[in-house]
Design an enzyme around this catalytic site. Structure first.
Site, PDB file in Angstrom:
ATOM      1  CD  GLU A 178      -2.495  -1.500   5.725  1.00 25.02           C
ATOM      2  OE1 GLU A 178      -2.377  -2.520   6.430  1.00 25.02           O
ATOM      3  OE2 GLU A 178      -2.051  -0.380   6.077  1.00 25.02           O
ATOM      4  CD  GLU A 179      -0.790   2.588   7.551  1.00 24.69           C
ATOM      5  OE1 GLU A 179      -1.386   2.131   8.548  1.00 24.69           O
ATOM      6  OE2 GLU A 179       0.394   2.348   7.306  1.00 24.69           O
TER       7      GLU A 179
ATOM      8  CG  HIS B 157      -0.336   0.107   2.538  1.00 26.38           C
ATOM      9  ND1 HIS B 157      -0.091   1.317   3.165  1.00 26.38           N
ATOM     10  CD2 HIS B 157       0.099  -0.851   3.404  1.00 26.38           C
ATOM     11  CE1 HIS B 157       0.453   1.106   4.350  1.00 26.38           C
ATOM     12  NE2 HIS B 157       0.589  -0.205   4.523  1.00 26.38           N
TER      13      HIS B 157
ATOM     14  CG  HIS C 111       1.246   3.779  12.255  1.00 27.57           C
ATOM     15  ND1 HIS C 111       0.006   3.272  12.567  1.00 27.57           N
ATOM     16  CD2 HIS C 111       1.581   3.212  11.062  1.00 27.57           C
ATOM     17  CE1 HIS C 111      -0.388   2.440  11.612  1.00 27.57           C
ATOM     18  NE2 HIS C 111       0.561   2.389  10.688  1.00 27.57           N
TER      19      HIS C 111
ATOM     20  CG  ASP D 235       3.116   0.819   7.623  1.00 29.84           C
ATOM     21  OD1 ASP D 235       2.715   0.116   6.688  1.00 29.84           O
ATOM     22  OD2 ASP D 235       2.455   1.012   8.659  1.00 29.84           O
TER      23      ASP D 235
ATOM     24  CG  ASP E 170       1.959  -3.560   5.249  1.00 32.74           C
ATOM     25  OD1 ASP E 170       2.763  -2.653   5.531  1.00 32.74           O
ATOM     26  OD2 ASP E 170       0.740  -3.475   5.483  1.00 32.74           O
TER      27      ASP E 170
ATOM     28  CG  ASP F 139      -2.685   4.149   2.826  1.00 37.49           C
ATOM     29  OD1 ASP F 139      -2.290   3.031   2.407  1.00 37.49           O
ATOM     30  OD2 ASP F 139      -3.377   4.279   3.858  1.00 37.49           O
TER      31      ASP F 139
END
Length: 412
Positions: free
Chosen positions: A177-178, A80, A382, A143, A200, A82
């Site tokens: 995805e997040e 992903h 994150h 990520d 991932d 995003d």
């Protein structure tokens, strides 16, 4: 493989702000995700992949055609693009720590932001390696832009080395995805793979085919605001009721006090005032029965509070987000074994474990595309302390190539 080329590709991707937005109702959830979509589509065409496409929702797909004469399963690799809304994804300024010595890393001297090796002890696994960090003011975006860079680099390598046998390979890059919506509009039949791997995961060697069962809960508590001087018997303070609700949940069943297959309740945010409080939380458990019991417990807590606070109004919305993908992958466990074999042949020790989270693969597995998760190399996702050891980035590319090679020897 050309180390500099892979690193440069990763840096180019992370410098594009592609944060998703949980409050949005569109797909992709943010307009700025189209910036990296356009970049990736052009790059996939430039390296020579075929059937490069992007649909109206931002799902990118492309094909590396088979170079063998016998029939081989079509496999896929997915990542992903995003990045998390939990911390800023704008103005990403990666820093390089060469030959890491095991000590604290100063991310931002001016702001006194330090990546501590005593607090984040996993750092010491990477002594002697080059590590890419943030500057403390944004997340890094490994990520999952590490996963994106790894897949693109592996496809380019296979195109440049036709002597490596492989079957048809499909790749896909997804939005959102997040915020748990990555696979929502993913067209599995169009993708056309028998199985796939999401790139991932985190630390090198990670291989996961078991995820949480997951739900999101939104709670609205409506109280009554009255002047505090005449509030006795009249005011209903939604803030205090919200604190009672949180206190009624098991105090040790929270992310910071659980590990392994232990589930939790996690209060993500609270906003409001005396009259209206809004609580967002997530509910997680690997065991489906325990997961259902957690949801029921939340409803019971609310019912009990309603009895205590008859003049308050409670609105509760609990929505399942994804389920434990183990249920769908165990019947085809050989796809995990292929990834294990690939790692072992490359001198990587597979670390097969349950994900304390979810990936696109969790939902895709339930949509008919079994999809284990493989390490992408990033750590501390994150937030400002995110980092990526360069050897992990490079090894993930090798794993993709090796899986393709192994699969080519497994005739249908």
């Amino acid at each position: 493989m050309q180390e500099k080329k892979i690193i440069d590709r990763f840096i180019r991707y992370v410098k594009v702000d592609s944060q998703s937005d949980p409050e949005s109702t569109t797909t992709p959830s943010t307009q700025k995700q189209w910036d990296i979509i356009h970049l990736l589509v052009e790059e996939l065409k430039q390296i020579g992949l075929s059937e490069v496409s992007v649909d109206e929702y931002g799902y990118i797909m492309a094909t590396l055609p088979s170079n063998v004469s016998h029939e081989v399963p079509t496999i896929g690799f997915i990542a992903h693009y995003d990045t998390s809304p939990d911390f800023s994804g704008a103005n990403v300024n990666p820093q390089f720590v060469h030959n890491y010595d095991g000590r604290d890393i100063v991310l931002n001297e001016k702001e006194n932001i330090v990546l501590s090796s005593s607090y984040f002890s996993d750092l010491k696994k990477y002594i002697g390696q080059t590590i890419i960090t943030t500057d403390g003011l944004s997340l890094l975006g490994a990520d999952d832009k590490a996963g994106v860079a790894e897949i693109v680099s592996a496809m380019e390598y296979l195109l440049e080395h036709p002597e490596i046998q492989h079957g048809k390979i499909r790749i896909a890059f997804t939005p959102d995805e997040e915020i748990g919506k990555g696979p929502h509009k993913f067209d599995v039949s169009k993708f056309g793979a028998e199985w796939a791997y999401t790139m991932d995961g985190s630390h090198i060697g990670e291989l996961e085919y078991e995820s949480f069962n997951a739900a999101g809960a939104k709670i609205h508590i409506k109280g009554k605001g009255v002047h505090p001087g005449t509030a006795k018997g009249r005011m209903v303070n939604a803030i205090l009721i919200a604190s009672e609700l949180i206190e009624a949940l098991p105090e040790n069943e929270v992310p910071e006090r659980t590990e392994g297959r232990e589930g939790f309740f996690h209060v993500m945010n609270i906003k409001g005032d005396v009259e209206d409080v809004y609580i967002n939380m997530i509910i997680r458990d690997h065991d489906r029965n325990k997961f259902n019991a957690r949801k029921e417990l939340l409803h019971t807590v609310v019912k009990d509070l309603q009895k205590l606070h008859k003049d308050a109004i409670f609105e509760v919305e609990v929505e399942d987000q994804y389920y434990n993908m183990r249920e769908k992958i165990e019947p085809v466990i050989y796809i995990v074994e292929i990834a294990e074999q690939a790692m072992k042949e490359l001198g990587i020790t597979p670390v097969v474990q349950a994900i304390r989270g979810g990936t696109d693969g969790a939902q895709l597995s339930f949509k008919g595309l079994p999809c284990p998760n493989i390490f992408a190399g990033g750590v501390n996702f994150h937030g400002k302390y995110e980092y990526l050891p360069v050897p992990s980035l490079l090894k993930a590319v090798d794993v993709i190539v090796k899986i393709a090679e192994i699969t080519a020897n497994k005739k249908k």
